[in-house]
Design a protein around this motif. Structure first.
Motif, PDB file in Angstrom:
ATOM      1  N   ARG A 122       0.926  -1.068  -0.271  1.00 46.15           N
ATOM      2  CA  ARG A 122      -0.096   0.060  -0.036  1.00 46.15           C
ATOM      3  C   ARG A 122       0.842   1.146  -0.033  1.00 46.15           C
ATOM      4  O   ARG A 122       0.527   2.319  -0.490  1.00 46.15           O
ATOM      5  N   ASN A 150       1.557   3.856  -3.998  1.00 48.06           N
ATOM      6  CA  ASN A 150       1.365   5.421  -3.628  1.00 48.06           C
ATOM      7  C   ASN A 150       2.275   5.982  -4.603  1.00 48.06           C
ATOM      8  O   ASN A 150       3.369   5.907  -4.411  1.00 48.06           O
ATOM      9  N   ASP A 184       3.303   8.988  -4.991  1.00 48.69           N
ATOM     10  CA  ASP A 184       4.126  10.102  -4.580  1.00 48.69           C
ATOM     11  C   ASP A 184       5.134   9.791  -3.736  1.00 48.69           C
ATOM     12  O   ASP A 184       5.851  10.517  -3.517  1.00 48.69           O
ATOM     13  N   ILE A 221       0.334  10.376   4.820  1.00 50.51           N
ATOM     14  CA  ILE A 221      -0.190   8.859   4.784  1.00 50.51           C
ATOM     15  C   ILE A 221      -0.420   8.557   6.242  1.00 50.51           C
ATOM     16  O   ILE A 221      -1.375   7.926   6.481  1.00 50.51           O
ATOM     17  N   ILE A 232      -5.344   6.598   2.338  1.00 54.52           N
ATOM     18  CA  ILE A 232      -5.926   5.242   2.153  1.00 54.52           C
ATOM     19  C   ILE A 232      -7.188   4.822   2.676  1.00 54.52           C
ATOM     20  O   ILE A 232      -8.131   4.381   1.936  1.00 54.52           O
TER      21      ILE A 232
END
Length: 298
Positions: A63, A67, A69, A233, A239
Motif C-alpha cells: 500500500r 502510492n 507520491d 499517509i 488510503i
C-alpha cells in the motif's frame, strides 16, 4: 600472550555481559519494528507478536509503494540530501579550517559570533520573511541555502583541524611554496576523511529527515520530500479515508481502517529509515580510521 588473572577474566566477562545487554536494548526496537511491519496487526495489537513476525503479510509495504507520491518523494529527498550535503561541506570545512588557523585575523570574534547563533536565533517568522524576500519560497533553494551550515558542526570541524593538522606541517608546506588554497585542497582534505565522513553523515541525516522546513516553504507537491508524503499517509490516512467512502458496514470499515493504519505505520518507519541504514555502514568505518598516522615524520 599476557597471562590473565582471575580478576581480569571477571572484568572481561562483566564487560561482555554489559555490552550484550546494551546491544539487545538497541537492536530490539529495530527488530520489533521490522517484524511488526510484516505481521498481522491483530497479533501486534494483542501483544502476541513481540519479536518474530506472526501472520506474515506485506500488505503494508504494497500500500505504501503503490502510492506514486512515494517515488516522487524518494527522488526529491535524494536530491535534497546529495545537494545539501555538498553545499554543507563546501561551507563548513573551509570555514572551520580558516578558524583553526592561528594566523587568521579576527578569528576569535568570528568564532564568538558563530557560537552566539547556537543559543539565539531570529525565530520562525523572521526566517520565513528572509526566505520570502530572497525569492526562494516554493523552490529547492528554500531547503538548501538556509541550512548551508551548522554552528555546532563548524566548531566540531574546527576542533578536528586544530587537533590533527599540525602547525609544523603547514609551515613545511608554506616553506615549499604551497599556497593556502592548495594546502587546504591537496594536504588538509585528504587527511580529513574522518571529519568529512562524520559531517556528511550528520548533514545527510538532517536533510533526509527534514519535513518542517518543507512544510513551511513548499506548496508544490512535485517538490515535496519523502517525509511530507509519509506524513500525509500517517496523519491524514488518505488510503483509509478512501475505503470509508465506499459505503458498507461502519464497524467493519472502522476495523479495516485501524488494521490498515497499523500496517502502514510500521511500513512507513522502515521505508523512511532504510536508506540511512544502508548508507551508514559505508561511512562508519571512517570514524575510527587513523588518518593522521604517519602524516608527520621526523
Amino acid at each position: 600472550m599476557i597471562r590473565q588473572t582471575w580478576g581480569d577474566r571477571v572484568f572481561q566477562a562483566m564487560n561482555s555481559g554489559f555490552l550484550a545487554i546494551l546491544a539487545m536494548l538497541v537492536l530490539y526496537p529495530l527488530v520489533y519494528i521490522v517484524s511488526a511491519s510484516i505481521s498481522d496487526p491483530s497479533y501486534v495489537n494483542s501483544g502476541q507478536m513481540w519479536l518474530w513476525p506472526r501472520g506474515l503479510t506485506f500488505e503494508g509495504y504494497e500500500r505504501v509503494f503503490r502510492n506514486p507520491d512515494i517515488w516522487q518523494g524518494y527522488m526529491n529527498s535524494a536530491i535534497y540530501t546529495i545537494a545539501g550535503v555538498l553545499i554543507n561541506l563546501a561551507v563548513t570545512l573551509p570555514c572551520a579550517y580558516a578558524l583553526a588557523r592561528r594566523d587568521l585575523p579576527g578569528r576569535t570574534p568570528v568564532t564568538l559570533v558563530i557560537i552566539f547563533t547556537m543559543f539565539f536565533s531570529g525565530g520562525l517568522i523572521p526566517n520565513y520573511l528572509l526566505v520570502k524576500d530572497l525569492g526562494m519560497v516554493n523552490t529547492y533553494w528554500a531547503l538548501l541555502l538556509p541550512a548551508a551550515a551548522s554552528a555546532i558542526n563548524i566548531i566540531v570541524s574546527r576542533t578536528f583541524f586544530q587537533s590533527n593538522i599540525s602547525r609544523e606541517m603547514e609551515e613545511a608546506a608554506s616553506m615549499d611554496g604551497c599556497s593556502d588554497f592548495r594546502m587546504f585542497f591537496v594536504i588538509v582534505l585528504p587527511l580529513s576523511k574522518a571529519i568529512i565522513a562524520v559531517m556528511a553523515l550528520f548533514y545527510g541525516v538532517g536533510h533526509w529527515n527534514q519535513y518542517f522546513s518543507a512544510l513551511i516553504y513548499l506548496s508544490d507537491r512535485n517538490m515535496f520530500p519523502l517525509q511530507l508524503f509519509l506524513r500525509e499517509i500517517l496523519v491524514q490516512q488518505e488510503i483509509a479515508a478512501q475505503m470509508l467512502m465506499n459505503g458498507g458496514d461502519v464497524e467493519l470499515m472502522m476495523a479495516e481502517q485501524t488494521r490498515i493504519s497499523e500496517l502502514i505505520k510500521y511500513a512507513v518507519m522502515i521505508v523512511a529509515a532504510l536508506p540511512l541504514i544502508i548508507v551508514y555502514p559505508f561511512v562508519q568505518r571512517h570514524f575510527v580510521q587513523g588518518v593522521m598516522i604517519g602524516s608527520i615524520k621526523g
